[in-house]
Design a protein around this motif. Structure first.
Motif, mmCIF file in Angstrom:
data_model
loop_
_atom_site.group_PDB
_atom_site.id
_atom_site.type_symbol
_atom_site.label_atom_id
_atom_site.label_comp_id
_atom_site.label_asym_id
_atom_site.label_seq_id
_atom_site.Cartn_x
_atom_site.Cartn_y
_atom_site.Cartn_z
ATOM 1 N N MET A 268 1.890 6.661 -6.924
ATOM 2 C CA MET A 268 0.917 7.727 -7.210
ATOM 3 C C MET A 268 1.544 9.112 -6.996
ATOM 4 O O MET A 268 1.224 10.051 -7.729
ATOM 5 N N MET A 269 2.441 9.229 -6.032
ATOM 6 C CA MET A 269 3.137 10.502 -5.814
ATOM 7 C C MET A 269 4.073 10.804 -6.986
ATOM 8 O O MET A 269 4.218 11.960 -7.388
ATOM 9 N N ALA A 270 4.686 9.779 -7.552
ATOM 10 C CA ALA A 270 5.514 9.975 -8.751
ATOM 11 C C ALA A 270 4.627 10.478 -9.888
ATOM 12 O O ALA A 270 4.999 11.410 -10.617
ATOM 13 N N TRP A 271 3.455 9.879 -10.029
ATOM 14 C CA TRP A 271 2.498 10.311 -11.049
ATOM 15 C C TRP A 271 2.129 11.784 -10.850
ATOM 16 O O TRP A 271 2.081 12.557 -11.813
ATOM 17 N N ASP A 272 1.873 12.169 -9.589
ATOM 18 C CA ASP A 272 1.544 13.574 -9.288
ATOM 19 C C ASP A 272 2.658 14.517 -9.743
ATOM 20 O O ASP A 272 2.386 15.598 -10.279
ATOM 21 N N GLU A 273 3.898 14.136 -9.505
ATOM 22 C CA GLU A 273 5.034 14.981 -9.893
ATOM 23 C C GLU A 273 5.114 15.135 -11.414
ATOM 24 O O GLU A 273 5.350 16.227 -11.929
ATOM 25 N N ILE A 274 4.905 14.051 -12.117
ATOM 26 C CA ILE A 274 4.955 14.087 -13.574
ATOM 27 C C ILE A 274 3.849 14.986 -14.115
ATOM 28 O O ILE A 274 4.068 15.818 -15.001
ATOM 29 N N HIS A 275 2.675 14.836 -13.545
ATOM 30 C CA HIS A 275 1.551 15.657 -14.008
ATOM 31 C C HIS A 275 1.693 17.115 -13.597
ATOM 32 O O HIS A 275 1.209 18.000 -14.315
ATOM 33 N N ALA A 276 2.358 17.369 -12.489
ATOM 34 C CA ALA A 276 2.627 18.763 -12.108
ATOM 35 C C ALA A 276 3.521 19.426 -13.156
ATOM 36 O O ALA A 276 3.318 20.590 -13.523
ATOM 37 N N CYS A 277 4.489 18.692 -13.660
ATOM 38 C CA CYS A 277 5.361 19.206 -14.719
ATOM 39 C C CYS A 277 4.542 19.509 -15.975
ATOM 40 O O CYS A 277 4.648 20.600 -16.548
ATOM 41 N N LEU A 278 3.729 18.557 -16.391
ATOM 42 C CA LEU A 278 2.915 18.759 -17.595
ATOM 43 C C LEU A 278 1.949 19.929 -17.425
ATOM 44 O O LEU A 278 1.756 20.728 -18.345
ATOM 45 N N LYS A 279 1.368 20.029 -16.247
ATOM 46 C CA LYS A 279 0.431 21.126 -15.967
ATOM 47 C C LYS A 279 1.149 22.472 -16.016
ATOM 48 O O LYS A 279 0.638 23.444 -16.581
ATOM 49 N N PHE A 280 2.356 22.516 -15.437
ATOM 50 C CA PHE A 280 3.121 23.766 -15.464
ATOM 51 C C PHE A 280 3.488 24.135 -16.904
ATOM 52 O O PHE A 280 3.434 25.307 -17.283
ATOM 53 N N MET B 68 0.828 -1.203 0.000
ATOM 54 C CA MET B 68 0.000 0.000 0.000
ATOM 55 C C MET B 68 0.866 1.259 0.000
ATOM 56 O O MET B 68 0.583 2.218 -0.722
ATOM 57 N N SER B 69 1.932 1.249 0.776
ATOM 58 C CA SER B 69 2.848 2.391 0.795
ATOM 59 C C SER B 69 3.548 2.538 -0.559
ATOM 60 O O SER B 69 3.721 3.653 -1.053
ATOM 61 N N ALA B 70 3.932 1.422 -1.136
ATOM 62 C CA ALA B 70 4.587 1.462 -2.447
ATOM 63 C C ALA B 70 3.629 2.024 -3.493
ATOM 64 O O ALA B 70 4.023 2.835 -4.336
ATOM 65 N N ASN B 71 2.361 1.618 -3.427
ATOM 66 C CA ASN B 71 1.368 2.132 -4.364
ATOM 67 C C ASN B 71 1.208 3.643 -4.198
ATOM 68 O O ASN B 71 1.130 4.384 -5.181
ATOM 69 N N CYS C 220 8.118 12.944 -19.795
ATOM 70 C CA CYS C 220 6.935 12.733 -18.955
ATOM 71 C C CYS C 220 6.139 11.515 -19.418
ATOM 72 O O CYS C 220 5.625 10.750 -18.585
ATOM 73 N N THR C 221 6.037 11.313 -20.716
ATOM 74 C CA THR C 221 5.333 10.147 -21.250
ATOM 75 C C THR C 221 6.026 8.861 -20.806
ATOM 76 O O THR C 221 5.380 7.903 -20.396
ATOM 77 N N ARG C 222 7.356 8.865 -20.877
ATOM 78 C CA ARG C 222 8.126 7.692 -20.452
ATOM 79 C C ARG C 222 7.935 7.444 -18.959
ATOM 80 O O ARG C 222 7.731 6.310 -18.523
ATOM 81 N N ALA C 223 7.967 8.498 -18.168
ATOM 82 C CA ALA C 223 7.779 8.343 -16.721
ATOM 83 C C ALA C 223 6.371 7.830 -16.415
ATOM 84 O O ALA C 223 6.189 6.980 -15.525
ATOM 85 N N ASN C 224 5.376 8.322 -17.153
ATOM 86 C CA ASN C 224 4.006 7.826 -16.963
ATOM 87 C C ASN C 224 3.893 6.352 -17.315
ATOM 88 O O ASN C 224 3.125 5.614 -16.699
ATOM 89 N N PHE C 225 4.653 5.928 -18.295
ATOM 90 C CA PHE C 225 4.698 4.519 -18.656
ATOM 91 C C PHE C 225 5.192 3.693 -17.460
ATOM 92 O O PHE C 225 4.631 2.648 -17.133
ATOM 93 N N PHE C 226 6.214 4.206 -16.767
ATOM 94 C CA PHE C 226 6.718 3.492 -15.591
ATOM 95 C C PHE C 226 5.716 3.537 -14.432
ATOM 96 O O PHE C 226 5.641 2.611 -13.631
ATOM 97 N N VAL C 227 4.924 4.599 -14.364
ATOM 98 C CA VAL C 227 3.839 4.639 -13.375
ATOM 99 C C VAL C 227 2.872 3.491 -13.646
ATOM 100 O O VAL C 227 2.444 2.801 -12.722
ATOM 101 N N SER C 228 2.557 3.269 -14.920
ATOM 102 C CA SER C 228 1.662 2.190 -15.297
ATOM 103 C C SER C 228 2.174 0.838 -14.799
ATOM 104 O O SER C 228 1.424 0.043 -14.213
ATOM 105 N N ILE C 229 3.452 0.592 -14.986
ATOM 106 C CA ILE C 229 4.051 -0.654 -14.484
ATOM 107 C C ILE C 229 3.999 -0.665 -12.953
ATOM 108 O O ILE C 229 3.636 -1.672 -12.337
ATOM 109 N N GLY C 230 4.353 0.473 -12.350
ATOM 110 C CA GLY C 230 4.357 0.555 -10.883
ATOM 111 C C GLY C 230 2.988 0.271 -10.275
ATOM 112 O O GLY C 230 2.884 -0.384 -9.227
#
Length: 173
Positions: free
Chosen positions: A131-143, A124-127, A158-168
């Motif tokens: 999700m916090m990594a996802w938030d950071e990536i989306h904060a970049c895209l939003k900015f 649960m903590s890992a999940n 950011c797309t590559r990092a989101n891909f790793f979020v998907s695996i995570g």
């Protein structure tokens, strides 16, 4: 009694057959995880680049490896941002976005790393870390969007990092 050449052939056959069937069973875990992601071919390719992934025997062990790969890949992407910032050919209008996103990318890499450690004890903590990594990536895209800048290399990062979020998310579910 078997001749030495017959014994050698038997031994070679065992060496070839058993590791192949074992590797096949282990790679089934990679395929199982990747089939639940947004991009199956890229997932398989990313995990197969690390020889430890093919040897993983549990979802947890593969998850730890995948999150370590995600952390390293995201940290390496930060170096790409550093190169863009240092390049005199980079548009000065991109630099504020790159500086902000550099911090987001650093944080995402740290979150992936933390997730890899947390997964050993607490899914649960890992999940949450993923999700916090996802938030950071989306904060970049939003900015980037709010700054009205389109920086293709940063979008790719950011797309590559989101891909790793998907695996995570798959390995921490």
């Amino acid at each position: 009694m078997d001749s030495p050449s017959q014994k050698l052939m038997t031994l070679l056959t065992l060496v070839v057959i058993f590791p192949a069937s074992s590797a096949s069973a282990e790679s089934k875990l990679v395929h199982k995880v990747c089939s639940k992601t947004d991009n199956y071919p890229s997932c398989v390719a990313a995990l197969q680049r690390d020889p430890r992934a093919a040897k993983a025997t549990t979802l947890r062990s593969l998850g730890i490896i995948a999150l370590q790969i995600a952390s390293k890949n995201t940290a390496d992407s930060r170096k790409d941002v550093d190169r863009m910032l240092a390049d005199p050919k980079t548009s000065s209008s991109w630099k504020p976005v790159l500086k902000t996103c550099k911090a987001n990318i650093d944080n995402a890499a740290r979150q992936f790393s933390t997730a890899s450690f947390d997964l050993a004890e607490d899914k649960m903590s890992a999940n949450y870390d993923v999700m916090m990594a996802w938030d950071e990536i989306h904060a970049c895209l939003k900015f980037m969007r709010s700054s009205k800048r389109n920086i293709p290399p940063l979008v790719t990062i950011c797309t590559r990092a989101n891909f790793f979020v998907s695996i995570g998310l798959v390995v921490t579910d």
